[in-house]
Design a protein around this motif. Sequence first.
Motif, short mmCIF file in Angstrom:
data_model
loop_
_atom_site.label_atom_id
_atom_site.label_comp_id
_atom_site.label_asym_id
_atom_site.label_seq_id
_atom_site.Cartn_x
_atom_site.Cartn_y
_atom_site.Cartn_z
N LYS A 108 9.83 -10.49 -6.43
CA LYS A 108 8.88 -9.75 -7.28
C LYS A 108 7.51 -9.76 -6.63
N LEU A 109 6.81 -8.67 -6.77
CA LEU A 109 5.46 -8.55 -6.22
C LEU A 109 4.49 -8.62 -7.40
N LEU A 110 3.95 -9.82 -7.61
CA LEU A 110 3.08 -10.07 -8.76
C LEU A 110 1.61 -9.84 -8.46
N HIS A 111 1.20 -10.06 -7.21
CA HIS A 111 -0.22 -10.10 -6.88
C HIS A 111 -0.55 -9.06 -5.81
N LEU A 112 -1.60 -8.29 -6.05
CA LEU A 112 -2.09 -7.33 -5.08
C LEU A 112 -3.56 -7.05 -5.35
N ALA A 113 -4.24 -6.54 -4.34
CA ALA A 113 -5.68 -6.25 -4.46
C ALA A 113 -6.00 -5.00 -3.66
N TRP A 114 -6.94 -4.21 -4.17
CA TRP A 114 -7.37 -2.97 -3.53
C TRP A 114 -8.73 -3.21 -2.87
N HIS A 115 -8.87 -2.75 -1.63
CA HIS A 115 -10.14 -2.87 -0.92
C HIS A 115 -11.23 -2.17 -1.73
N PRO A 116 -12.42 -2.75 -1.86
CA PRO A 116 -13.44 -2.18 -2.75
C PRO A 116 -14.01 -0.84 -2.31
N THR A 117 -13.91 -0.49 -1.04
CA THR A 117 -14.54 0.75 -0.57
C THR A 117 -13.58 1.70 0.14
N GLU A 118 -12.38 1.26 0.47
CA GLU A 118 -11.46 2.08 1.23
C GLU A 118 -10.07 2.06 0.60
N ASN A 119 -9.25 3.00 1.01
CA ASN A 119 -7.87 3.04 0.54
C ASN A 119 -7.03 2.08 1.38
N SER A 120 -7.13 0.83 1.03
CA SER A 120 -6.41 -0.24 1.71
C SER A 120 -5.93 -1.23 0.67
N LEU A 121 -4.68 -1.64 0.76
CA LEU A 121 -4.07 -2.54 -0.21
C LEU A 121 -3.57 -3.80 0.47
N ALA A 122 -3.77 -4.92 -0.19
CA ALA A 122 -3.20 -6.20 0.24
C ALA A 122 -2.21 -6.65 -0.82
N CYS A 123 -0.98 -6.93 -0.41
CA CYS A 123 0.09 -7.29 -1.35
C CYS A 123 0.71 -8.62 -0.95
N ALA A 124 1.02 -9.44 -1.94
CA ALA A 124 1.63 -10.74 -1.70
C ALA A 124 3.09 -10.69 -2.10
N ALA A 125 3.98 -10.81 -1.12
CA ALA A 125 5.42 -10.87 -1.36
C ALA A 125 5.90 -12.24 -0.92
N ALA A 126 6.17 -13.11 -1.89
CA ALA A 126 6.53 -14.51 -1.60
C ALA A 126 5.41 -15.16 -0.80
N ASN A 127 5.71 -15.66 0.42
CA ASN A 127 4.67 -16.30 1.22
C ASN A 127 4.06 -15.36 2.25
N SER A 128 4.38 -14.07 2.18
CA SER A 128 3.89 -13.11 3.16
C SER A 128 2.79 -12.23 2.55
N LEU A 129 1.78 -11.95 3.37
CA LEU A 129 0.68 -11.08 2.96
C LEU A 129 0.78 -9.78 3.76
N TYR A 130 1.08 -8.68 3.06
CA TYR A 130 1.22 -7.37 3.69
C TYR A 130 -0.04 -6.55 3.40
N MET A 131 -0.46 -5.77 4.39
CA MET A 131 -1.63 -4.93 4.24
C MET A 131 -1.27 -3.50 4.65
N TYR A 132 -1.74 -2.54 3.84
CA TYR A 132 -1.44 -1.13 4.06
C TYR A 132 -2.73 -0.32 3.96
N TYR A 133 -2.72 0.84 4.59
CA TYR A 133 -3.88 1.72 4.54
C TYR A 133 -3.39 3.16 4.40
N ALA A 134 -4.28 4.03 3.94
CA ALA A 134 -3.94 5.45 3.79
C ALA A 134 -5.12 6.30 4.24
#
Length: 544
Positions: A518-544
């Motif tokens: 389950k992906l419970l925790h995520l955060a959006w960059h305050p000024t850009e379209n960028s997301l940080a997502c926590a999947a278990a012990n891994s931190l994934y980052m995406y951009y658009a």
Amino acid sequence: MNGGGAEEVAAPATLEWKFSQVFGERTAGEEVQEGMTFFFWIRNIVSDFQLTVLLPLPVDIISAIEFDKTGDHLATGDRGGRVVLFERTDTRDHGGHRRDLERMDYPISRHPEFRYKTEFQSHEPEFDYLKSLEIEEKINKIRWCQTANSALFLLSTNDKTIKFWKVQEKKVKKICDMNLDPSKAVGNGSIDGSSISTSPKPYLANGGCPDKSYSYLSNDFSFPPGGISSLHLPVVASHETSLVPRCRRIYAHAHDYHINSISNNRSLISLPFFSDGETFISADDLRINLWNLEISNQSFNIVDVKPANMEDLTEVITSAEFHPTHCNMLAYSSSKGSIRLIDLRQSALCDTHTKLFEEQEAPGSRSFFTEIIASISDIKFGKDGRHILSRDYMTLKLWDINMDSGPVATFQVHEYLRPQLSDLYENDSIFDKFECCLSGDGLRVATGSYSNLFRVFGCAAGGTEATTLEASKNPMRRQVQTPSRPSRSLSSLTRVVRRGADSPGVDTNGNAFDFTTKLLHLAWHPTENSLACAAANSLYMYYA
């Protein structure tokens, strides 16, 4: 989301999300690190009864994630009580801030890049001897505070204790130009081998070395015949810098129940006079306390929903958040699906609310699970302070603080799980607490789901953006075309329910779902379209 003007603004184009980075990704077959800790399996707040079971829980599972106001730093907390900091690198490569480079039309990298900065142990396991209760070290929330003198400040909390941390670069100083020739050191006080070079070095007449530093000098040093003609004074030189975390304040013994939220009074729009930056709130199931950052032994109770008789308790506080621009206003959500906006100027104890936001139940829709799935797990203010985003188990709701008759938009997240509520109740998945976030421009919202999926919705009027992505290096592999904003009509609801009942093991995209990931925790960059997502012990980052 502007809420004004007669002209209809065209909805922005759907974003195409791409993978950027991953930290802590597990290799195939690698197990998550486990630690022995107490897990509270059964907890009844009405009778204050708790059954404590000793179970091994993964300690490196990410439990909190937060960008700072500038977006140049990212903090994560895990179940082991550790806080890990990341810093942005793509702006430093060009020697300036991203906004300044854009203003100068300077070429910048195509997406944000972060690197590991430092980590420290924020909380340790504790034991409450009065209540015979183990307090686990898991980080529940992290909040960034205002920076000062190039130092980073943040708040972190577990179930009972809040800590105020300062992380600052310290210069490591070493002593150079000593009155000692390393080739003449004798006895057990010889110079550290790591600082001795085999290559010939020029030495001063008095035995000093002009470009060598020593961490240890021999006590058995023998003076040459005739003594030392001249004394060469040592020189202290700075060789490198290191990050040093220091706990400046500990705010403890103010909550009888588990802390679920902290929120500091800070401005999100770079206008410090809107927010005092000196206070923060902490919330548990029944109370919200107001703190001053500089005073750790005293707090003020501003909200108390505890009844005289605990048997009369009907709802609890689930989340609380300060208004981003007005230091006198805050909002908190409840397990009944309502959000209350309060004004601290009204009274010292805010028994009454300024506004109440809740959605009325549809006639005949009440069931055993109605109150459980209506409980709000997270709320977030928009950057402008005009809107509030709330997440319950089934939906995301967007509220306008000037309109308390109902949400301005509802986004279906788990509607396909409605036929499975009984199974979700049996395996306790129905009590999972998913977080939510808004983009800096307020045009999009995001939240997590099962199978390490997360959803991104467009908020613009007339928009049809709804994207389902997977927390992996290929986020679009589970993506199919779906209606972005499902209609609230009964016919649409019936169609969704029927589809879920026909295929009980798949979601609306036809994919099998996994309740253990389950992906419970995520955060959006305050000024850009960028997301940080926590999947278990891994931190994934995406951009658009």
